[in-house]
Design a protein around this motif. Structure first.
Motif, PDB file in Angstrom:
ATOM      1  N   ILE A  26       0.844  -1.194   0.000  1.00  0.00           N
ATOM      2  CA  ILE A  26       0.000   0.000   0.000  1.00  0.00           C
ATOM      3  C   ILE A  26       0.883   1.249   0.000  1.00  0.00           C
ATOM      4  CG2 ILE A  26      -1.953  -1.122   1.148  1.00  0.00           C
ATOM      5  CD1 ILE A  26      -1.080   0.307   3.736  1.00  0.00           C
ATOM      6  N   LYS A  27       0.274   2.358  -0.352  1.00  0.00           N
ATOM      7  CA  LYS A  27       0.956   3.647  -0.331  1.00  0.00           C
ATOM      8  C   LYS A  27       1.529   3.884   1.066  1.00  0.00           C
ATOM      9  CE  LYS A  27      -0.080   8.508  -1.092  1.00  0.00           C
ATOM     10  NZ  LYS A  27      -1.093   9.468  -1.513  1.00  0.00           N
ATOM     11  N   GLY A  28       2.810   4.252   1.110  1.00  0.00           N
ATOM     12  CA  GLY A  28       3.451   4.505   2.394  1.00  0.00           C
ATOM     13  C   GLY A  28       4.278   3.341   2.919  1.00  0.00           C
ATOM     14  N   ASP A  29       4.129   2.163   2.312  1.00  0.00           N
ATOM     15  CA  ASP A  29       4.969   1.025   2.707  1.00  0.00           C
ATOM     16  C   ASP A  29       6.409   1.270   2.275  1.00  0.00           C
ATOM     17  OD1 ASP A  29       2.940  -0.495   3.821  1.00  0.00           O
ATOM     18  OD2 ASP A  29       2.723  -1.837   2.098  1.00  0.00           O
ATOM     19  N   PHE A  30       7.335   0.809   3.075  1.00  0.00           N
ATOM     20  CA  PHE A  30       8.741   0.849   2.707  1.00  0.00           C
ATOM     21  C   PHE A  30       9.112  -0.508   2.130  1.00  0.00           C
ATOM     22  CE2 PHE A  30       8.535   4.549   5.255  1.00  0.00           C
ATOM     23  CZ  PHE A  30       9.591   5.354   4.874  1.00  0.00           C
ATOM     24  N   ILE A  31       9.866  -0.474   1.032  1.00  0.00           N
ATOM     25  CA  ILE A  31      10.224  -1.704   0.331  1.00  0.00           C
ATOM     26  C   ILE A  31      11.734  -1.766   0.099  1.00  0.00           C
ATOM     27  CG2 ILE A  31       7.978  -1.991  -0.776  1.00  0.00           C
ATOM     28  CD1 ILE A  31      10.841  -0.821  -2.905  1.00  0.00           C
ATOM     29  N   ILE A  32      12.186  -2.981  -0.171  1.00  0.00           N
ATOM     30  CA  ILE A  32      13.588  -3.211  -0.512  1.00  0.00           C
ATOM     31  C   ILE A  32      13.638  -3.701  -1.948  1.00  0.00           C
ATOM     32  CG2 ILE A  32      15.623  -4.615  -0.016  1.00  0.00           C
ATOM     33  CD1 ILE A  32      14.622  -4.724   2.907  1.00  0.00           C
ATOM     34  N   SER A  33      14.566  -3.127  -2.725  1.00  0.00           N
ATOM     35  CA  SER A  33      14.755  -3.554  -4.108  1.00  0.00           C
ATOM     36  C   SER A  33      16.240  -3.497  -4.449  1.00  0.00           C
ATOM     37  CB  SER A  33      13.969  -2.665  -5.075  1.00  0.00           C
ATOM     38  OG  SER A  33      14.655  -1.466  -5.315  1.00  0.00           O
ATOM     39  N   ASP A  34      16.574  -4.058  -5.582  1.00  0.00           N
ATOM     40  CA  ASP A  34      17.975  -4.011  -6.015  1.00  0.00           C
ATOM     41  C   ASP A  34      18.319  -2.693  -6.718  1.00  0.00           C
ATOM     42  OD1 ASP A  34      16.627  -4.328  -8.406  1.00  0.00           O
ATOM     43  OD2 ASP A  34      17.793  -6.050  -9.073  1.00  0.00           O
ATOM     44  N   LYS A  35      17.376  -1.774  -6.786  1.00  0.00           N
ATOM     45  CA  LYS A  35      17.595  -0.476  -7.440  1.00  0.00           C
ATOM     46  C   LYS A  35      18.117   0.592  -6.483  1.00  0.00           C
ATOM     47  CE  LYS A  35      15.941  -1.906 -11.341  1.00  0.00           C
ATOM     48  NZ  LYS A  35      16.803  -2.287 -12.409  1.00  0.00           N
ATOM     49  N   SER A  36      18.146   0.273  -5.179  1.00  0.00           N
ATOM     50  CA  SER A  36      18.562   1.260  -4.190  1.00  0.00           C
ATOM     51  C   SER A  36      19.305   0.574  -3.048  1.00  0.00           C
ATOM     52  CB  SER A  36      17.331   1.993  -3.635  1.00  0.00           C
ATOM     53  OG  SER A  36      17.694   2.898  -2.620  1.00  0.00           O
ATOM     54  N   GLU A  37      20.280   1.289  -2.525  1.00  0.00           N
ATOM     55  CA  GLU A  37      21.025   0.800  -1.364  1.00  0.00           C
ATOM     56  C   GLU A  37      20.174   0.887  -0.096  1.00  0.00           C
ATOM     57  OE1 GLU A  37      25.054   2.201   0.947  1.00  0.00           O
ATOM     58  OE2 GLU A  37      24.975   2.451  -1.226  1.00  0.00           O
ATOM     59  N   TYR A  38      19.173   1.765  -0.116  1.00  0.00           N
ATOM     60  CA  TYR A  38      18.295   2.002   1.023  1.00  0.00           C
ATOM     61  C   TYR A  38      16.883   1.544   0.684  1.00  0.00           C
ATOM     62  CZ  TYR A  38      22.017   5.305   2.223  1.00  0.00           C
ATOM     63  OH  TYR A  38      23.221   5.883   2.506  1.00  0.00           O
ATOM     64  N   PRO A  39      16.056   1.300   1.701  1.00  0.00           N
ATOM     65  CA  PRO A  39      14.643   1.044   1.410  1.00  0.00           C
ATOM     66  C   PRO A  39      14.006   2.274   0.762  1.00  0.00           C
ATOM     67  CG  PRO A  39      15.186   0.309   3.623  1.00  0.00           C
ATOM     68  CD  PRO A  39      16.361   1.098   3.117  1.00  0.00           C
ATOM     69  N   GLY A  40      13.017   2.048  -0.084  1.00  0.00           N
ATOM     70  CA  GLY A  40      12.257   3.131  -0.698  1.00  0.00           C
ATOM     71  C   GLY A  40      10.846   3.145  -0.149  1.00  0.00           C
ATOM     72  N   ILE A  41      10.112   4.196  -0.422  1.00  0.00           N
ATOM     73  CA  ILE A  41       8.731   4.310   0.043  1.00  0.00           C
ATOM     74  C   ILE A  41       7.791   4.334  -1.151  1.00  0.00           C
ATOM     75  CG2 ILE A  41       8.860   6.836   0.211  1.00  0.00           C
ATOM     76  CD1 ILE A  41       6.903   6.616   2.616  1.00  0.00           C
ATOM     77  N   ILE A  42       6.708   3.580  -1.046  1.00  0.00           N
ATOM     78  CA  ILE A  42       5.726   3.519  -2.125  1.00  0.00           C
ATOM     79  C   ILE A  42       4.895   4.804  -2.132  1.00  0.00           C
ATOM     80  CG2 ILE A  42       3.680   2.327  -3.021  1.00  0.00           C
ATOM     81  CD1 ILE A  42       4.839  -0.265  -1.852  1.00  0.00           C
ATOM     82  N   ILE A  43       4.865   5.438  -3.295  1.00  0.00           N
ATOM     83  CA  ILE A  43       4.116   6.676  -3.486  1.00  0.00           C
ATOM     84  C   ILE A  43       2.757   6.392  -4.117  1.00  0.00           C
ATOM     85  CG2 ILE A  43       4.123   8.919  -4.672  1.00  0.00           C
ATOM     86  CD1 ILE A  43       6.214   8.628  -2.413  1.00  0.00           C
ATOM     87  N   GLU A  44       2.737   5.422  -5.009  1.00  0.00           N
ATOM     88  CA  GLU A  44       1.514   5.137  -5.772  1.00  0.00           C
ATOM     89  C   GLU A  44       1.581   3.713  -6.319  1.00  0.00           C
ATOM     90  OE1 GLU A  44       0.045   6.725 -10.052  1.00  0.00           O
ATOM     91  OE2 GLU A  44       0.572   8.266  -8.600  1.00  0.00           O
ATOM     92  N   LYS A  45       0.405   3.115  -6.476  1.00  0.00           N
ATOM     93  CA  LYS A  45       0.322   1.806  -7.115  1.00  0.00           C
ATOM     94  C   LYS A  45      -0.287   1.976  -8.495  1.00  0.00           C
ATOM     95  CE  LYS A  45      -1.054  -1.805  -4.993  1.00  0.00           C
ATOM     96  NZ  LYS A  45      -1.827  -2.789  -4.227  1.00  0.00           N
ATOM     97  N   GLY A  46       0.368   1.403  -9.502  1.00  0.00           N
ATOM     98  CA  GLY A  46      -0.167   1.435 -10.854  1.00  0.00           C
ATOM     99  C   GLY A  46      -1.141   0.286 -11.051  1.00  0.00           C
ATOM    100  N   GLU A  47      -1.980   0.402 -12.043  1.00  0.00           N
ATOM    101  CA  GLU A  47      -2.962  -0.642 -12.325  1.00  0.00           C
ATOM    102  C   GLU A  47      -2.325  -1.864 -12.990  1.00  0.00           C
ATOM    103  OE1 GLU A  47      -6.336   0.892 -14.403  1.00  0.00           O
ATOM    104  OE2 GLU A  47      -6.526   2.581 -13.037  1.00  0.00           O
ATOM    105  N   ASP A  48      -1.093  -1.710 -13.454  1.00  0.00           N
ATOM    106  CA  ASP A  48      -0.423  -2.795 -14.166  1.00  0.00           C
ATOM    107  C   ASP A  48       0.449  -3.664 -13.262  1.00  0.00           C
ATOM    108  OD1 ASP A  48       1.485  -0.926 -13.580  1.00  0.00           O
ATOM    109  OD2 ASP A  48       2.214  -0.700 -15.626  1.00  0.00           O
ATOM    110  N   GLY A  49       0.328  -3.516 -11.939  1.00  0.00           N
ATOM    111  CA  GLY A  49       1.122  -4.311 -11.021  1.00  0.00           C
ATOM    112  C   GLY A  49       2.456  -3.690 -10.678  1.00  0.00           C
TER     113      GLY A  49
END
Length: 86
Positions: A4-27
């Protein structure tokens, strides 16, 4: 996993966790990351996992974003500050 918007996530695109701003309809999700000073990157939900962080850690990540981020997304700061005070 549901994100959901506001969740913090981990990805291989960043050294730090990121925060979800918006969810797209395409997943995909729009995420702010430290390396872009809070600017956005689209990521697939398949490529991320939820970050388990303390409130102070979340605020620390947001503090690394540019000044413009607070003006556009103050609700994230306000929610975290309230959580920290409770």
């Amino acid at each position: 996993m549901t994100f959901i918007k506001g969740d913090f996530i981990i990805s291989d695109k960043s050294e730090y966790p990121g925060i979800i701003i918006e969810k797209g309809e395409d997943g995909n999700i729009l995420v702010s990351i430290v390396e872009y000073k809070g600017d956005y990157i689209w990521l697939s939900i398949v490529d991320v996992k939820k970050a388990e962080l303390k409130t102070e850690e979340k605020l620390s990540i947001l503090a690394k974003f540019g000044d413009w981020f607070y003006e556009m997304h103050r609700e994230f700061y306000q929610e975290l500050i309230i959580d920290a005070l409770i």
